[in-house]
Scaffold this active site. Structure first.
Site, PDB file in Angstrom:
ATOM      1  CB  CYS A 179       1.049  -5.411   2.379  1.00  0.00           C
ATOM      2  SG  CYS A 179       2.154  -4.506   3.460  1.00  0.00           S
ATOM      3  NE  ARG A 238       2.593  -5.557   8.581  1.00  0.00           N
ATOM      4  CZ  ARG A 238       2.622  -5.640   7.258  1.00  0.00           C
ATOM      5  NH1 ARG A 238       1.558  -5.326   6.555  1.00  0.00           N
ATOM      6  NH2 ARG A 238       3.717  -6.029   6.629  1.00  0.00           N
TER       7      ARG A 238
HETATM    8  C1  BEZ Z   1       5.485  -7.006   3.775  1.00  0.00           C
HETATM    9  O1  BEZ Z   1       5.813  -8.148   3.480  1.00  0.00           O
HETATM   10  O2  BEZ Z   1       4.314  -6.627   3.676  1.00  0.00           O
HETATM   11  C2  BEZ Z   1       6.522  -6.066   4.277  1.00  0.00           C
HETATM   12  C3  BEZ Z   1       7.570  -6.582   4.983  1.00  0.00           C
HETATM   13  C4  BEZ Z   1       8.561  -5.710   5.413  1.00  0.00           C
HETATM   14  C5  BEZ Z   1       8.475  -4.359   5.146  1.00  0.00           C
HETATM   15  C6  BEZ Z   1       7.379  -3.863   4.467  1.00  0.00           C
HETATM   16  C7  BEZ Z   1       6.401  -4.714   4.038  1.00  0.00           C
END
Ligand code: BEZ
Length: 238
Positions: A54, A137
């Site tokens: 993110c 997402r």
């Molecule tokens: C992330 O790195 O943005 C992420 C990865 C797994 C679950 C939620 C967020």
């Protein structure tokens, strides 16, 4: 009701009005989509603040914000975290993170707090098969009339391609402005698809025509040139 049905509920579809909501964001309260009437808008969700994928996405999107704005497209983010978490995360990004040449990145577009999951549920962003507690997402591209024009969903592990989101915004506007469709991998300056002619007679006529710039591969598949400048002059604000 099964757990999956309860959480997933609505899933807005292409061609439908964007579901309405009021929300608190890092840039103040918003009334969606009415505050955005007259602009294209990308409403997108991310799973959680203070997570690496993110963070890379927010830095990339914030760096490209002006480019989207020049195409009359605004950005609105959302996660099911609270406002103070959003504020702390965006401050950390600005003050501490240097990534791929991006640094001192300020996220100026609104980030919605949605701890109640009210918006996430309305937009089908909760997918319990992927996560019970985090939004996937999701990306909704919404036109100036508030109609959903493109929907994309990505899993938690997969960062989005923001050049592709920009291409989508330009291609949708080009389709509206020039009454054309865009072929695979289209970029401004590439040939565009002209609508299939209504009758066989017209199709045959078109195939045999010497109309400059028209190329027919068969009766149902004709393209024509559309200059890059013509597309960009119509869509991009100087
Ligand atoms: C992330 O790195 O943005 C992420 C990865 C797994 C679950 C939620 C967020």
């Amino acid at each position: 009701m099964e757990k999956y049905e309860e959480q997933a509920s609505a899933m807005p579809r292409i061609g439908e009005p964007a579901p309405e909501f009021k929300a608190v964001t890092t840039q103040g309260d918003i009334n969606f989509p009415s505050d955005y009437k007259g602009s294209w808008v990308i409403l997108f969700s991310h799973p959680a603040d203070f997570t690496p994928v993110c963070t890379s996405e927010f830095m990339t999107f914030a760096t490209m914000e002006e480019q989207f704005n020049r195409a009359n497209c605004k950005l609105v983010g959302l996660s099911v975290d609270g406002l103070y978490s959003h504020i702390a995360w965006l401050r950390t990004i600005k003050e501490k993170i240097e990534y791929k040449g991006m640094k001192d990145v300020e996220v100026k577009f609104p980030l919605i707090e949605d701890i109640t999951m009210n918006v996430a549920k309305k937009y089908g962003m909760m997918m319990p098969g992927e996560s019970d507690t985090k939004a996937v997402r999701a990306v909704f591209v919404i036109d100036p009339e508030g109609i959903i024009r493109t929907v994309l969903y990505y899993p938690l592990s997969l960062g989005r391609n923001f050049d592709e989101l920009y291409r989508i915004v330009i291609a949708l506007q080009a389709a509206d402005e020039f009454k054309i469709a865009t072929p695979a991998d289209w970029q401004p300056g590439d040939e565009v698809i002209v609508p299939t002619a209504g009758s066989c007679g017209v199709a045959k006529e078109r195939m045999e025509s010497n109309e400059e710039d028209l190329k027919c591969y068969d009766w149902f598949f004709c393209t024509r040139k559309l200059d890059k400048e013509k597309v960009l002059n119509k869509i991009i604000k100087k």
